[in-house]
Design an enzyme around this catalytic site. Structure first.
Site, short mmCIF file in Angstrom:
data_model
loop_
_atom_site.label_atom_id
_atom_site.label_comp_id
_atom_site.label_asym_id
_atom_site.label_seq_id
_atom_site.Cartn_x
_atom_site.Cartn_y
_atom_site.Cartn_z
N LYS A 32 0.81 -1.23 0.00
CA LYS A 32 0.00 0.00 0.00
C LYS A 32 0.84 1.28 0.00
CE LYS A 32 -4.20 -1.86 2.08
NZ LYS A 32 -5.27 -1.65 3.06
N ASP B 258 -10.13 2.79 1.77
CA ASP B 258 -10.27 2.27 3.15
C ASP B 258 -10.96 3.31 4.02
OD1 ASP B 258 -9.06 -0.19 2.71
OD2 ASP B 258 -7.06 0.54 3.18
P1 NDP Z 1 -0.72 -3.60 11.25
O1 NDP Z 1 0.31 -4.67 11.36
O2 NDP Z 1 -0.43 -2.39 10.46
O3 NDP Z 1 -1.12 -3.12 12.74
C1 NDP Z 1 -1.41 -4.08 13.74
C2 NDP Z 1 -1.95 -3.37 14.98
O4 NDP Z 1 -2.31 -4.39 15.94
C3 NDP Z 1 -0.94 -2.47 15.66
O5 NDP Z 1 -1.62 -1.42 16.29
C4 NDP Z 1 -0.32 -3.42 16.69
O6 NDP Z 1 0.26 -2.75 17.80
C5 NDP Z 1 -1.53 -4.18 17.14
N1 NDP Z 1 -1.21 -5.48 17.72
C6 NDP Z 1 -0.74 -6.58 17.06
N2 NDP Z 1 -0.57 -7.59 17.93
C7 NDP Z 1 -0.90 -7.11 19.15
C8 NDP Z 1 -0.93 -7.68 20.45
N3 NDP Z 1 -0.58 -8.96 20.67
N4 NDP Z 1 -1.35 -6.92 21.49
C9 NDP Z 1 -1.74 -5.64 21.28
N5 NDP Z 1 -1.72 -5.03 20.07
C10 NDP Z 1 -1.31 -5.76 19.02
O7 NDP Z 1 -2.03 -4.35 10.71
P2 NDP Z 1 -3.31 -3.70 10.01
O8 NDP Z 1 -3.59 -2.40 10.67
O9 NDP Z 1 -3.15 -3.73 8.55
O10 NDP Z 1 -4.44 -4.78 10.37
C11 NDP Z 1 -5.03 -4.84 11.67
C12 NDP Z 1 -6.27 -5.70 11.60
O11 NDP Z 1 -7.23 -5.07 10.76
C13 NDP Z 1 -6.02 -7.08 11.00
O12 NDP Z 1 -6.74 -8.03 11.77
C14 NDP Z 1 -6.60 -6.98 9.61
O13 NDP Z 1 -7.09 -8.22 9.14
C15 NDP Z 1 -7.75 -5.99 9.82
N6 NDP Z 1 -8.11 -5.24 8.62
C16 NDP Z 1 -9.42 -5.21 8.23
C17 NDP Z 1 -9.82 -4.47 7.13
C18 NDP Z 1 -11.25 -4.47 6.70
O14 NDP Z 1 -11.55 -4.02 5.58
N7 NDP Z 1 -12.17 -4.92 7.51
C19 NDP Z 1 -8.85 -3.68 6.35
C20 NDP Z 1 -7.49 -3.76 6.86
C21 NDP Z 1 -7.16 -4.51 7.94
P3 NDP Z 1 1.81 -2.29 17.76
O15 NDP Z 1 1.83 -0.97 17.02
O16 NDP Z 1 2.19 -2.17 19.18
O17 NDP Z 1 2.58 -3.37 17.04
#
Ligand code: NDP
Length: 290
Positions: free
Chosen positions: A79, A115
């Site tokens: 992206k 998005d």
């Molecule tokens: P990113 O990897 O960019 O971000 C992940 C986020 O989750 C960060 O804020 C991260 O925190 C947090 N996180 C991950 N593991 C943990 C944990 N164990 N405890 C606490 N926080 C955690 O992923 P995306 O933002 O792209 O995706 C996030 C979710 O959104 C996914 O499940 C994805 O499938 C979903 N999604 C859904 C969409 C839709 O259209 N419905 C579109 C895009 C995504 P930290 O910064 O501390 O690592």
């Protein structure tokens, strides 16, 4: 590729092309709801999955300028990387710093971000929630959270508290896209627990709950009128949604966001209104088969 050059359906093998590109991308749901929508409105194009490794992105962008390409959707990890390969990026996509939809306009590649609008559409039309003047708790500060925050702020949310495991990432996001109406807290700190009782909406944009039944925060602290939205759509009911529903709160998963961003992309690709109900039904059917 002009739309009036389309032939009647069904899409033949040499039909104009659309794709979702990612690495990996083979589990993408997009073709399952984009192709039925194209067929429904009579656009004889094929929507396919193309798995493109990072080192193949420039070659793909060159290919997608060809006259047989209408455009493509972009998913993880491309992206951001796709942006320098495009001819133009619309201001909203530039502001958020990511592109998820690329349209081929006469050989020029134009980058958009649906998005943001997809989340706003899902919230308004599925949950009946208007963020204007509302207080929101947003969990997460990754790619999904960026789109959600921009959608909320653009829609006039009064305040967004961004809670993230890595506090610095939330602070950066609040500064970058919060327009002075967002602040950052730690996901596991007391501050979030104090904020939740004042919130009209809780959005989970972390991946917590996707791989194991865990909730990133406890919705018990929310007021009785609050709405809960989880961007995760597999599983269909995360632990957060289960807890929220057990409290009697309206709670929605991210399938509508996925389908609405796809609907907005469909309209950019084809210039026709997206059959969103059909797309949602097709996505639900595909999920139930997987
Ligand atoms: P990113 O990897 O960019 O971000 C992940 C986020 O989750 C960060 O804020 C991260 O925190 C947090 N996180 C991950 N593991 C943990 C944990 N164990 N405890 C606490 N926080 C955690 O992923 P995306 O933002 O792209 O995706 C996030 C979710 O959104 C996914 O499940 C994805 O499938 C979903 N999604 C859904 C969409 C839709 O259209 N419905 C579109 C895009 C995504 P930290 O910064 O501390 O690592």
């Amino acid at each position: 590729m002009m739309l009036n050059s389309f032939r009647a359906q069904p899409a033949a093998h040499d039909s104009p092309l659309l794709a979702v590109i990612g690495w990996p991308a083979k589990h993408s749901l997009s073709p399952a709801f984009q192709q039925p929508a194209l067929d429904h409105v009579g656009v004889a194009a094929r929507y396919v999955i193309r798995e493109i490794p990072p080192e193949g992105l420039a070659a793909f962008a060159a290919e997608a300028r060809g006259p047989n390409w209408l455009g493509f959707n972009v998913t993880i990890p491309h992206k951001l990387a796709i942006m320098p390969l495009l001819d133009e990026i619309v201001p909203a996509a530039r502001a958020i710093g990511a592109v998820n939809t690329v349209v081929n306009r006469g050989g020029r590649l134009i980058g958009h971000n649906t998005d943001v609008t997809g989340f706003g559409g899902a919230l308004r039309l599925e949950a009946g929630f208007d963020p204007a003047g509302k207080r929101v708790a947003l969990l997460g500060a990754g790619g999904a959270a960026r789109g959600v925050l921009k959608g909320l702020v653009d829609a006039g949310a009064a305040h967004v508290t961004i809670a993230n495991r890595t506090l610095e990432r939330a602070q950066h996001l609040a500064r970058e896209l919060g327009q002075g109406r967002a602040h950052a807290v730690a996901l596991d700190g007391d501050e979030l627990r104090h904020v939740l009782p004042t919130c009209h909406l809780l959005v989970n944009a972390t991946s917590v709950g996707m791989h194991a039944p865990a909730a990133p925060a406890d919705p018990a602290a929310l007021p009785p009128h609050a709405v809960v939205y989880d961007v995760i759509y597999t599983p269909a009911e995360t632990e957060l949604l289960r807890l929220a529903r057990a409290r009697g709160l309206p709670a929605y998963n991210g399938l509508s966001m996925l389908v609405y961003q796809g609907g907005d992309a469909f309209e950019l690709f084809t210039g026709r209104p997206a059959p969103r109900d059909l797309m949602l039904r097709a996505a639900l059917a595909a999920l139930s088969r997987s």
